[in-house]
Enzyme design. Structure first.
Site, short mmCIF file in Angstrom:
data_model
loop_
_atom_site.label_atom_id
_atom_site.label_comp_id
_atom_site.label_asym_id
_atom_site.label_seq_id
_atom_site.Cartn_x
_atom_site.Cartn_y
_atom_site.Cartn_z
N THR A 123 -15.80 13.58 -21.25
CA THR A 123 -15.19 12.33 -20.77
C THR A 123 -13.80 12.56 -20.19
O THR A 123 -13.51 12.15 -19.06
CB THR A 123 -15.10 11.30 -21.91
OG1 THR A 123 -14.38 11.87 -23.02
CG2 THR A 123 -16.47 10.86 -22.35
N ASP A 124 -12.93 13.20 -20.96
CA ASP A 124 -11.56 13.34 -20.46
C ASP A 124 -11.48 14.31 -19.29
O ASP A 124 -10.66 14.14 -18.38
CB ASP A 124 -10.58 13.71 -21.57
CG ASP A 124 -10.99 14.90 -22.40
OD1 ASP A 124 -12.04 15.51 -22.11
OD2 ASP A 124 -10.26 15.23 -23.36
N CYS A 125 -12.34 15.32 -19.27
CA CYS A 125 -12.35 16.26 -18.15
C CYS A 125 -12.87 15.57 -16.88
O CYS A 125 -12.33 15.78 -15.78
CB CYS A 125 -13.22 17.47 -18.48
SG CYS A 125 -12.66 18.38 -19.94
#
Length: 751
Positions: free
Chosen positions: A480-482
């Protein structure tokens, strides 16, 4: 040949580094003096070969008492030789802080550009955990696939460099000695040719025996030793492959596990179901004598299942796990051979699926080693499948001044590149470094995942097309954050008209990422890492590891939620696609981040050390959701409390310094020294919130500037990454990117 008279750089020059589409690996090349002499591994036994290896070993001696974290001196030395010195601007100590900040940015980015790979990413040491290389060495021993002698020498040297004064090794390079760390390193050194005539190995053995012997090793260690045939499978709680054939609605079905845990249980259940173990050799018999306080044949293996050294225990097993283990252990004594065969067939196919989707990298280093063993056992040493694994071992190995180590991933390429790209944009210096900017955009472009896992529902996967991974496109696990940081970086560069957009990462390419990120929001409003939460949180009571927390199922994180919200906000400022859905997601996400804030105003950081990291993300996430900072004078309570917390931790020299023990103890623990990375995180949060205490911000900036080196680099300080609360990782890119980003934000605020 007088190799002992050579400078260490002579031996560093024998290593050649390559990066292609993010795939990073090191190759050893013989120096001219040995060409024609060393033509096979056996030739290292010649006098010239022995002399070289002895001097080669000494060139990587490293004093962990100065700092256990290597500074990536080998890689940076080689890059300097390849591309030359950075182009520096003279600094003026009498200039204003704003002017000195500008000079620091020019010199810092000029230096960092010398480290950028031709394909656009940055490489670096992503080590720290000490239990990784033993798994790979055990795999190489079982499969009779030894590493070349120079690599073996540096693997040993790395372990000796990080031995603690008491003779043991920790879970990671800054950790206290543990049974898991010490037994695993001991076994590794024995496989690599060390014996008890070495007093340092004898000290390690004494540590093991004085703490109860190898029966006291936690669950992961029991598994590795069983595969190595120096611990009996009867001493393990049953790792039933049949669990994969249970109804998928059950909360403890492996499908529901956090993906890293699931992808470990997969090869573990294969090995347990087949009782895989190395052939008995003289070394195996010797280890059976050396690791136990009683004779091997007299060990009570059933009792050993419950034994673990108290020093190792970070997260004790619960009574629920103990009760369940009795049931599965009982089943193992009467299991159906037919069902076992069907279950193992599914496990075999699943391993093949993971191998093919990740192009044999696998999700991480532990299951890379374990899958290698399974594939060797199923297909044979000469099979294409096993050789594909062996070819990927090098993706995880890194050479630094402290020797050879195995990284916690196949690198952090996308993650580091995205942050570097955002820092460069905020510094408004893409025009100063147009080639760096072009390469950053190129790497973001080529690393967007180009495929979904085949038969993804059958093998417990989600779609991944259009998302971004932590490392490389070959790895292809979406995070998600990547995905958010990759998308955000692409959008920021799309808005810079002078950036060449040969392959524009536009709306059609971003729609799948937006769809996936919105799908990934959990019921509590937050975002997890790789997948949505698949099981209730109570399933954590079945955690058997003793070493880690939050491994049984996905949990929602402040950092992943904040990053996702920032990415969604950036997208909605550029495109109308699903704007209402994004606004609703941001509102729900803000409530989650609010719920994670502690009473003192801080947020716990799950992926970085620790409260400075978590609080930076907490504040930025709420601001992305529309919460008020100090710009209009009256900030939201949560923003004010977060900033107050950070300011309460600022040291007299203007810095912030946080120990990794904050992660372990779940409370803020001061580092013995100010840390540029913690300082940068705190400053980024305060400045994003427009905090009015300019004096505090300027003192922090002054601290960062004071630590910048003459060539524009920054020093490697304490360890800054963490996973599952108890194991730390080194990010050598952090020391360059985050200080520059903080300076950039300060200078921008002065305009």
């Amino acid at each position: 040949m007088h190799f002992d008279q050579k400078d260490p750089s002579y031996f560093w020059d024998t290593w050649k580094f390559t990066s292609r589409n993010g795939q990073q690996y090191w190759n050893f090349e013989l120096p001219d003096e040995l060409k024609g002499i060393i033509q096979s591994q056996a030739d290292w036994e010649k006098p010239e070969g022995k002399a070289f290896l002895e001097a080669f070993d000494r060139a990587f001696i490293f004093d962990k008492n100065i700092n256990p974290n290597s500074g990536d001196r080998v890689f940076r030395y080689l890059r300097n030789k390849q591309v030359g010195e950075p182009k520096l601007v003279p600094s003026d100590a009498t200039a204003s802080l704003k002017e000195r900040a500008h000079t620091a940015l020019l010199n810092g980015f000029s230096f960092y550009e010398t480290l950028q790979e031709p394909d656009g990413n940055w490489a670096g040491d992503y080590g720290g955990p000490l239990f990784l290389i033993p798994g790979l060495i055990i795999a190489s021993y079982i499969t009779d696939t030894p590493f070349d002698q120079p690599m073996q020498v540096l693997m040993k040297r790395n372990l000796w460099n990080h031995q603690n004064e008491d003779g043991g090794w920790g879970l990671h390079i800054e950790g206290h000695s543990t049974m898991f760390g010490t037994v695993m390193q001991y076994v590794t050194l024995r496989i690599l040719g060390e014996d008890l005539s070495n007093p340092d190995l004898k000290r390690a053995q004494d540590w093991i025996l004085n703490h109860g012997g190898a029966v006291q090793i936690p669950m992961w260690g029991k598994f590795y030793l069983s595969v190595l045939n120096v611990y009996e499978w009867a001493g393990n709680d049953a790792l039933l492959p049949e669990l994969w054939k249970l109804p998928k609605w059950l909360p403890f079905h492996p499908k529901k596990y956090w993906c890293h845990n699931r992808m470990l249980y997969l090869p573990m259940s294969y090995c347990f179901g087949n009782k895989v173990k190395a052939k008995e050799t003289g070394l195996i018999r010797a280890l059976r004598k050396e690791l136990y306080t009683t004779s091997y044949d007299s060990v009570n293996w059933k009792k050993a299942r419950r034994q673990a050294c108290k020093i190792d225990i970070f997260n004790p097993v619960s009574k629920w796990y103990t009760g369940l283990s009795k049931i599965v252990n009982g089943y193992e004594t009467i299991h159906s051979k037919t069902l076992r065969k069907k279950a193992l067939k599914y496990v075999e196919d699943y391993i093949d699926h993971e191998d093919l989707h990740t192009r044999y990298i696998n999700i991480g280093p532990v299951n890379q080693a374990m899958n290698s063993i399974c594939v060797w056992h199923k297909y044979g040493k000469d099979s294409e499948q096993f050789q594909n694994h062996v070819n990927r071992w090098k993706d995880y190995l890194w050479i630094a001044e402290d020797g050879a180590k195995m990284g916690g991933y196949n690198g952090s390429q996308l993650w580091d590149t995205a942050f570097a790209g955002q820092a460069l944009i905020e510094a408004d210096m893409e025009t100063h470094f147009p080639e760096m900017a072009r390469k950053i955009y190129h790497f973001i472009d080529i690393t967007q995942i180009d495929r979904d896992p085949k038969d993804h529902e059958k093998y417990c996967r989600d779609v991944t097309l259009g998302c971004w991974p932590f490392s490389t496109i070959d790895h292809a696990w979406a995070v998600t954050d990547c995905t958010s940081e990759g998308m955000k970086t692409a959008l920021l560069y799309n808005n810079k008209q002078h950036i060449s957009k040969q392959h524009l990462i536009g709306l059609e390419r971003l729609k799948p990422a937006i769809d996936w990120l919105l799908f990934m929001q959990n019921e509590d409003g937050g975002w997890a890492s790789y997948e949505k939460k698949r099981a209730p949180k109570w399933i954590e009571v079945l955690n058997p590891s003793l070493l880690y927390e939050n491994i049984m199922t996905e949990v929602t994180y402040t950092e992943c939620s904040s990053a996702t919200m920032q990415g969604l906000k950036e997208f909605s400022e550029n495109y109308d696609y699903r704007r209402d859905d994004i606004q609703a997601a941001l509102k729900r996400g803000s409530k989650f981040i609010q719920s994670k804030q502690d009473a003192d105003g801080s947020w716990y950081g799950c992926w970085g050390v620790c409260y400075t990291y978590g609080t930076w993300f907490g504040i930025e996430g709420l601001l992305a959701a529309g919460f008020e900072g100090y710009k209009n004078g009256t900030p939201a309570t949560e923003i004010k409390n977060g900033c107050d917390f950070l300011l309460s931790k600022q040291r007299t020299d203007g810095s912030w310094g946080e120990s990794f023990e904050s992660c372990v103890q779940h409370k803020y623990i001061e580092h013995e020294d100010g840390q540029i990375i913690n300082t940068a995180w705190a400053l980024l949060a305060l400045m994003k919130a427009k905090h009015p205490d300019q004096a505090a911000i300027e003192r922090g900036i002054e601290f960062i500037l004071s630590r910048q080196e003459a060539n524009g680099d920054f020093p490697q300080e304490g360890i800054s990454g963490v996973f599952n609360g108890n194991c730390m990782e080194t990010y050598t890119a952090y020391r360059n990117v985050f200080p520059l980003w903080a300076i950039a934000r300060y200078r921008k605020g002065c305009e």
